[in-house]
Enzyme design. Structure first.
Site, short mmCIF file in Angstrom:
data_model
loop_
_atom_site.label_atom_id
_atom_site.label_comp_id
_atom_site.label_asym_id
_atom_site.label_seq_id
_atom_site.Cartn_x
_atom_site.Cartn_y
_atom_site.Cartn_z
N ASN A 8 -5.59 -10.77 11.70
CA ASN A 8 -4.24 -11.29 11.47
C ASN A 8 -4.01 -12.65 12.14
O ASN A 8 -3.01 -13.32 11.89
CB ASN A 8 -3.16 -10.29 11.92
CG ASN A 8 -3.02 -9.08 11.01
OD1 ASN A 8 -2.72 -7.97 11.45
ND2 ASN A 8 -3.25 -9.27 9.71
N ASP A 24 1.27 -0.96 6.46
CA ASP A 24 1.14 -2.16 5.61
C ASP A 24 2.32 -2.28 4.64
O ASP A 24 2.89 -1.28 4.22
CB ASP A 24 -0.18 -2.07 4.84
CG ASP A 24 -0.59 -3.42 4.27
OD1 ASP A 24 -0.06 -4.45 4.72
OD2 ASP A 24 -1.46 -3.44 3.37
C1 IPE Z 1 -3.92 -4.32 8.09
O1 IPE Z 1 -3.08 -4.91 7.16
C2 IPE Z 1 -3.49 -4.68 9.50
C3 IPE Z 1 -2.25 -4.07 9.97
C4 IPE Z 1 -1.50 -3.22 9.31
C5 IPE Z 1 -1.86 -4.46 11.30
P1 IPE Z 1 -3.40 -6.32 6.50
O2 IPE Z 1 -2.26 -6.62 5.60
O3 IPE Z 1 -3.72 -7.32 7.55
O4 IPE Z 1 -4.73 -6.00 5.69
P2 IPE Z 1 -5.34 -6.73 4.39
O5 IPE Z 1 -5.41 -8.21 4.71
O6 IPE Z 1 -4.43 -6.45 3.25
O7 IPE Z 1 -6.69 -6.10 4.20
C1 IPE Z 2 1.82 -5.18 7.77
O1 IPE Z 2 2.54 -5.78 6.77
C2 IPE Z 2 2.07 -5.79 9.13
C3 IPE Z 2 0.93 -6.55 9.67
C4 IPE Z 2 -0.20 -6.72 9.07
C5 IPE Z 2 1.11 -7.16 10.95
P1 IPE Z 2 2.03 -7.11 6.04
O2 IPE Z 2 2.57 -8.30 6.78
O3 IPE Z 2 0.56 -7.10 5.88
O4 IPE Z 2 2.75 -6.97 4.65
P2 IPE Z 2 2.17 -7.35 3.22
O5 IPE Z 2 0.84 -6.69 3.06
O6 IPE Z 2 2.04 -8.86 3.21
O7 IPE Z 2 3.18 -6.86 2.26
MG MG Z 3 -0.67 -6.44 4.42
#
Ligand code: IPE
Ligand code: IPE
Ligand code: MG
Length: 244
Positions: free
Chosen positions: A66, A18
């Site tokens: 997502n 993340d």
């Molecule tokens: C979890 O991260 C999913 C992945 C790393 C693929 P998210 O960024 O989607 O999770 P939330 O929305 O902060 O809970």
């Molecule tokens: C994780 O990084 C990747 C996926 C969830 C696909 P994020 O895209 O969630 O990054 P933040 O949480 O917005 O920083």
């Molecule tokens: Mg995230």
């Protein structure tokens, strides 16, 4: 004498990668740059796991939730998965890595599906390391699919309801032949599972680190392993008195 509960290197590490978006935002870059940098970190993590003796590595790459992101970002993430498999599958195969994909195949474009099937097929007999990519994965969705499979077996008389056990449920999940994760790491400072391996993580050690995913390197991985080595796993039992 070592206690049964003293842990050395975890056999299976699962990572919630993340913070790609925040990494990009801090650099005044579009989020897509963060996802690209995230793929570089992913490759570093696969190599680090191998070098540090972690046999199973699961990486959460795209969650079933997502899909609620803007279409452009979803397309970017799919393009990066395609690129990763096309460019890096040969290298993974050469390194004797077995690739497994978990998650729903529903809604995936047919070319992505073919690439995933090809990756699993090509590497199925490799045994140096297992890389599990959680793509279009969500625990609740996985459990629903497992329950439907079990219900169908009960319906057609293959099983009776009394035969349903935790092991039977585990054996109907996407992770059927994969040991439960010993440790789950989440980067970016968030402290939640976000629908990741909720059944399998019943006794996983949870490690939350503040660094953003593109910054996660071998040193950070190694620090998480040190943290794991300092934990006492009890599985509901008692730690044996070692007399020391
Ligand atoms: C979890 O991260 C999913 C992945 C790393 C693929 P998210 O960024 O989607 O999770 P939330 O929305 O902060 O809970
Ligand atoms: C994780 O990084 C990747 C996926 C969830 C696909 P994020 O895209 O969630 O990054 P933040 O949480 O917005 O920083
Ligand atoms: Mg995230």
């Amino acid at each position: 004498m070592e206690s049964d509960f003293i842990c050395a290197t975890p056999r299976h590490v699962a990572i919630i990668m993340d913070g790609n978006g925040r990494w990009a935002q801090r650099r005044m870059l579009p989020r897509s740059h963060g996802h690209k940098a995230g793929v570089d970190a992913l490759k570093i993590a696969v190599r680090a796991a191998r070098e540090l003796g972690v046999q199973y590595l699961t990486l959460f790459s795209f969650s079933s939730e997502n899909w609620s992101r803007p279409e452009g970002e979803i397309n970017e993430l799919f393009a990066l998965l395609r690129l990763f498999i096309r460019r890096d599958l040969a290298e993974l195969h050469k390194n004797n890595v077995r690739v497994r994909i978990i998650g729903s195949r529903y809604r995936l474009p047919s070319d992505v599906l073919s690439l995933l099937v090809e990756a699993e097929k090509l590497t199925r007999n490799n045994d140096a390391q297992t890389l599990i990519i959680a793509f279009n994965y969500g625990s609740r969705d996985e459990i629903v699919r497992a329950v439907k499979l079990i219900a169908a077996k009960v319906d057609n008389g293959e099983l009776c309801a009394e035969e349903i056990t935790p092991e039977l449920i585990s054996n109907h999940l996407d992770t059927a032949d994969i040991p439960d994760p010993d440790m789950i790491i989440r980067t970016s400072g968030e402290k939640r599972l976000s629908n990741f391996l909720m059944w399998q993580s019943a006794y996983s050690e949870l490690v939350f680190v503040d660094c953003l995913w593109p910054e996660f390197d071998k040193t950070a991985f190694s620090q998480c392993l040190d943290e794991y080595a300092n934990r006492t796993r009890k599985f509901g039992g008692l730690v044996k008195d070692t007399g020391s």
